[in-house]
Design an enzyme around this catalytic site. Structure first.
Site, PDB file in Angstrom:
ATOM      1  CB  SER A   1      26.312  46.369  21.497  1.00 48.80           C
ATOM      2  OG  SER A   1      25.480  46.884  22.724  1.00 48.80           O
TER       3      SER A   1
ATOM      4  CD  GLU B   1      15.683  41.508  21.149  1.00 45.56           C
ATOM      5  OE1 GLU B   1      16.402  41.524  22.139  1.00 45.56           O
ATOM      6  OE2 GLU B   1      16.530  41.386  20.144  1.00 45.56           O
TER       7      GLU B   1
ATOM      8  N   GLY C   1      19.720  46.292  22.157  1.00 42.28           N
ATOM      9  CA  GLY C   1      20.551  47.251  21.482  1.00 42.28           C
ATOM     10  C   GLY C   1      20.449  48.586  22.500  1.00 42.28           C
TER      11      GLY C   1
ATOM     12  CD  GLU D   1      24.304  55.134  24.476  1.00 42.47           C
ATOM     13  OE1 GLU D   1      24.039  56.048  25.565  1.00 42.47           O
ATOM     14  OE2 GLU D   1      24.029  54.058  24.876  1.00 42.47           O
TER      15      GLU D   1
END
Length: 382
Positions: free
Chosen positions: A130, A240, A362, A365
């Protein structure tokens, strides 16, 4: 009229999927990818980039219709296909439309809309997940060209992609501020792909590692402005995540429909599974969670269309919808008993396909971190 139009598109989408996907999907799951020709079929049916402008060959339908196509695919249990479509039509095309010059739009959008070209976006690298600011793929300017070196992993549509939006550092020490985006034609020398990555779910969604070895791309392949890539990524993430949430709601509804049918047919202790209070209460709880999540999804869609959706709202939507999906399919599978653990029953695919939803676009967390930052920031400014 809008509802009538959406229903017409919905009926057409369902008929197309029943004819062109249902008979073959199990074979595609085993093969680890859909056939390349399916993209042409989807394009011919008008299901790729339905909300793109007419001048590029699309229907310029409302955004709701684009989301509906994803929802129906997910509801019917085609999680892998829905993920591939979300990347191709809900991410790659809007990036090109928003940040591309007219030459780039004219070159790629008609091909993506017709299915002549398949699109992918390459952000994640083997050593970075990420943390996009830490990517190592680099593009160096050489005259009128850029030379690209590096690799990307977990790239949806990676095996079929004809064009890939690649995130690369054009200023290595600048962190996120040094990222630029490039439209990479996969037919160019220096581009290669690894074998398909085997996953525990969404098998029909081809996933691959991509390699760039002294890949020379023309300067005109730069998407938007240099070193604005991270800003573009942040601006497009809400769409998205809307797509992922739509997949979550559609999949949860599909799993619930299968379960309602099953518990009314299956018997235990001389009565239907549906007649046990535990079953009825569990179904009621599942329905409630889906409807609450759907209401927030619809609210976020209205905000997005008005240009008012924040990254925090997108993160709340993504976190809540994917966690709801994973919980729902787990509860549904439990009501199938041992049969739910067999591949003979489609509920098992709903279960396996759901797990990645909390990881891509994503992780949960990261969503929590974005949400918390927004909360803390607001408190500090009071």
């Amino acid at each position: 009229m809008l509802n009538e139009e959406i229903n017409l598109y919905r009926d057409m989408t369902i008929r197309m999927l029943e004819q062109e996907v249902v008979p073959f999907y199990e074979a595609w799951e085993s093969a680890g990818q859909v056939p390349r020709s399916l993209w042409n079929t989807l394009g011919a049916a008008g299901l790729l980039g339905v909300d793109m402008p007419e001048r590029y060959g699309a229907a310029q339908a409302p955004f709701d219709v684009a989301q509906m196509v994803l929802e129906e695919m997910s509801r019917m249990g085609f999680g892998g296909l829905a993920s591939g479509l979300n990347i191709h039509a809900n991410i790659v095309m809007p990036y090109i439309l928003a940040y591309g010059n007219e030459e780039q739009k004219q070159h790629w959008l008609p091909k993506l809309i017709s299915g002549e070209a398949v699109g992918a976006i390459a952000m994640t690298e083997p050593s970075t997940g990420s943390d996009l600011a830490a990517i190592q793929t680099r593009a160096v300017r050489k005259g009128d060209n850029w030379v690209l070196n590096g690799s990307k992993i977990f790239i949806t549509n990676g095996l079929h992609a004809d064009v890939v939006i690649v995130c690369a550092k054009t200023e290595l020490q600048a962190g996120a501020k040094g990222i630029s985006l490039f439209l990479v034609d996969t037919s160019l020398a220096g581009f290669s792909r690894g074998p398909g990555i085997k996953k525990i779910g969404q098998h029909a969604s081809d996933t691959a590692e991509l390699f760039f070895d002294d890949l020379v791309i023309p300067h005109v392949a730069l998407l938007g402005e240099e070193k604005q890539g991270f800003t573009y990524l942040m601006q497009e993430l809400p769409r998205e995540r809307l797509g992922v949430a739509t997949q979550a709601v559609g999949s949860a509804e599909g799993a619930l429909a299968l379960t309602i049918d099953y518990v009314q047919q299956r018997k235990a202790f001389e009565q239907r599974i549906a007649d046990f209070q535990n079953t009825r209460f569990k179904l009621a709880e599942i329905k409630t969670r889906i409807e609450v999540c759907k209401a927030y999804l619809n609210q976020c869609m209205r905000l997005y269309q008005a240009g008012d959706m924040t990254s925090q709202e997108a993160s709340i939507l993504k976190l809540s919808s994917t966690q709801m999906q994973c919980w729902v399919v787990d509860q549904c599978l439990q009501l199938f008993g041992g049969y739910g653990y067999t591949q003979e029953y489609p509920i098992s695919r709903f279960y396996l396909d759901a797990r990645v939803q909390t990881l891509y676009a994503g992780t949960s967390e990261i969503m929590k971190e974005v949400i918390a930052r927004g909360m803390i920031s607001k408190r500090e400014t009071k």
